[in-house]
Scaffold this active site. Structure first.
Site, mmCIF file in Angstrom:
data_model
loop_
_atom_site.group_PDB
_atom_site.id
_atom_site.type_symbol
_atom_site.label_atom_id
_atom_site.label_comp_id
_atom_site.label_asym_id
_atom_site.label_seq_id
_atom_site.Cartn_x
_atom_site.Cartn_y
_atom_site.Cartn_z
ATOM 1 N N ASP A 114 -7.979 -1.924 -8.173
ATOM 2 C CA ASP A 114 -7.491 -2.644 -7.290
ATOM 3 C C ASP A 114 -8.177 -4.173 -7.288
ATOM 4 O OD1 ASP A 114 -8.998 -1.427 -6.282
ATOM 5 O OD2 ASP A 114 -8.362 -1.614 -3.931
ATOM 6 N N GLU A 163 -10.798 0.954 -3.446
ATOM 7 C CA GLU A 163 -11.870 -0.299 -3.135
ATOM 8 C C GLU A 163 -11.049 -1.032 -1.638
ATOM 9 O OE1 GLU A 163 -14.716 -2.033 -2.428
ATOM 10 O OE2 GLU A 163 -13.120 -2.968 -3.353
#
Length: 366
Positions: A72, A128
Site C-alpha cells: 500500500d 502499513e
C-alpha cells in the site's frame, strides 16, 4: 536489471492507496503475479478487515527469516496522471516506487536466487501506511521465533540501513464543557477551547529534546458556531521516542492530565502504537550485513537512526532481531520528489540475497 525494472513498473503502475480496499486488492493481485513468477508458487491471500495481505512460506520446518514489506502507498488514485512512471538518466520515478514497491521486487528477486529457501517467509501487507491496524498481529505472529526480520523499507539518506526507529504513540485529548451564548451569557458556559489551550501547553512540555523524545500536539478542533461557548473539543498528539522507558513515561504523564477550567472534563484516548526499534535489536544483523557487503565488493554500509516508524518496530518489539531499510536507495518518500537510483538496485538485491542465505546457513549449523 531489465527484469527488476519491468517488475517495478508493473507494481508502480497499479495504484494502491491504503484507504481504498478495492485498489489494495487489485494491487495484491499484481504483487502476487509478480512474486509467483519468480518464486514458482502462489502466495496465501489473507484478507483481514477487508485488507489484502500476501504470504509465501517455504519449507515444512520452523521459520528462520522473515522478509517483510508492504504494497500500500500514501498516493491517491489518479497520481499516475501527474507523477507517471519514468526512468531517466538512472533515476526511476513514480508514486510509491521508493516507499516501497521497488523493495518488494528486490525481495522477490533475492529470494528467488536462493538455492534453498527452507525457513524463509515473505510477508507483504496492505495497510502499513495506516499503522498496520489489521496486519499487526499477523506480522508479530510471523516474526515470533525467527532468527531475523529483514524489512524492505527504503533506505535512509545515502543508502544507509535503518538500525534505529523511534517508537510511536498516538493520543486524542478530549475536553468537555458547557455551551452558552457567547454574547448574551458567556458566564453560564464552560469553555472547552480554553481547557484545550491549557492541555496543549501541558502536553507540549512532555517532550525531552535531550532524550530525542518529541510530543507534538497536532490536529485541533472545538466548538460549533462562532457565537457559542464551546461545549467540547479535542486535539491529537503525536509522540516519538527512542526507547521503551520514554514511551512508558510519556504514557503515564498523558494519562495523568487533569482539567484546569472549573466544570470542564478531560479524557485521554489512545496510547502506544509501535514500540521503538532500538539499536540493540539491529546491531548484530547490521554487522553481518557489513561483512557480506565487504565480501561482495559493495560500498561500505552505513546506518541511520530515523524518526519514522515501520513494521520493523513491531518485529523488534516482540524481540526478533530486525534490520530495516534494506530496500531501494533514493529519496523523497511520500513527496513529489520520490525516486529510486537504478544503479543501486542490483547490488542491494544481491546483498539481501546473500544476507538471507547466510542467516539460513547459520541456522542450519546451530
Amino acid at each position: 536489471m531489465p527484469g527488476l525494472l519491468a517488475d517495478i513498473e508493473r507494481l508502480v503502475t497499479c495504484e494502491s492507496p491504503s484507504s481504498d480496499l478495492a485498489a489494495v486488492a487489485a494491487s495484491a493481485d499484481v504483487v502476487a503475479r509478480v512474486g509467483s513468477r519468480h518464486l514458482g508458487v502462489p502466495p496465501e491471500r489473507i484478507v483481514l478487515a477487508g485488507r489484502t495481505h500476501l504470504r509465501w512460506r517455504f519449507g515444512s520446518g520452523p521459520a528462520r527469516v522473515l522478509v517483510l514489506g508492504h504494497h500500500d502507498t500514501v498516493w491517491p488514485l489518479g497520481s499516475l496522471a501527474t507523477h507517471p512512471y519514468t526512468v531517466d538518466d538512472g533515476v526511476l520515478r513514480g508514486p510509491g516506487c521508493f516507499d516501497m514497491k521497488a523493495g518488494l521486487v528486490m525481495a522477490f528477486h533475492a529470494v528467488a536466487a536462493l538455492t534453498d529457501r527452507e525457513g524463509v517467509t515473505i510477508l507483504v501487507t496492505g495497510d502499513e501506511e495506516l499503522g498496520s491496524p489489521s496486519s499487526r498481529q499477523l506480522i508479530e505472529d510471523e516474526a515470533a521465533g525467527c532468527d531475523a526480520a529483514l524489512v524492505l523499507e527504503a533506505s535512509a539518506d545515502g543508502g544507509a540501513l535503518k538500525t534505529e526507529r523511534k517508537g510511536v504513540s498516538l493520543y486524542r485529548v478530549q475536553a468537555t464543557g458547557r455551551a452558552a451564548h457567547a454574547g448574551l451569557e458567556p458566564e453560564r458556559g464552560v469553555n472547552a477551547t480554553i481547557e484545550l489551550a491549557h492541555q496543549v501547553l501541558a502536553v507540549a512540555r512532555l517532550g525531552d529534546a535531550a532524550r530525542g523524545t518529541t510530543v507534538t500536539p497536532t490536529l485541533l478542533s472545538a466548538g460549533t458556531t462562532t457565537n457559542t461557548v464551546p461545549a467540547s473539543g479535542e486535539f491529537a498528539v503525536d509522540v516519538r521516542v527512542r526507547d521503551a522507558g520514554e514511551q512508558d513515561r510519556v504514557d503515564k504523564e498523558m494519562r495523568a492530565l487533569e482539567s484546569t477550567v472549573e466544570g470542564a472534563g478531560v479524557e485521554v484516548l489512545g496510547g502506544p502504537n509501535r514500540p521503538p526499534l532500538e539499536a540493540r535489536s539491529s546491531r548484530a544483523l547490521f554487522e553481518r550485513a557489513q561483512g557480506i557487503a565487504a565480501r561482495l565488493g559493495l560500498a561500505p554500509l552505513t546506518s541511520a537512526a530515523v524518526g519514522g516508524a515501520s513494521d520493523g518496530n513491531l518485529t523488534a518489539g516482540i524481540g526478533t532481531p530486525t534490520l530495516d531499510g534494506l530496500g531501494a536507495v533514493g529519496g523523497g518518500a511520500h513527496a513529489e520528489t520520490e525516486h529510486v537510483l537504478v544503479g543501486e538496485l542490483p547490488g542491494r538485491t544481491l546483498l539481501l540475497s546473500e544476507l538471507v542465505a547466510d542467516l539460513l546457513a547459520t541456522a542450519r549449523r546451530s
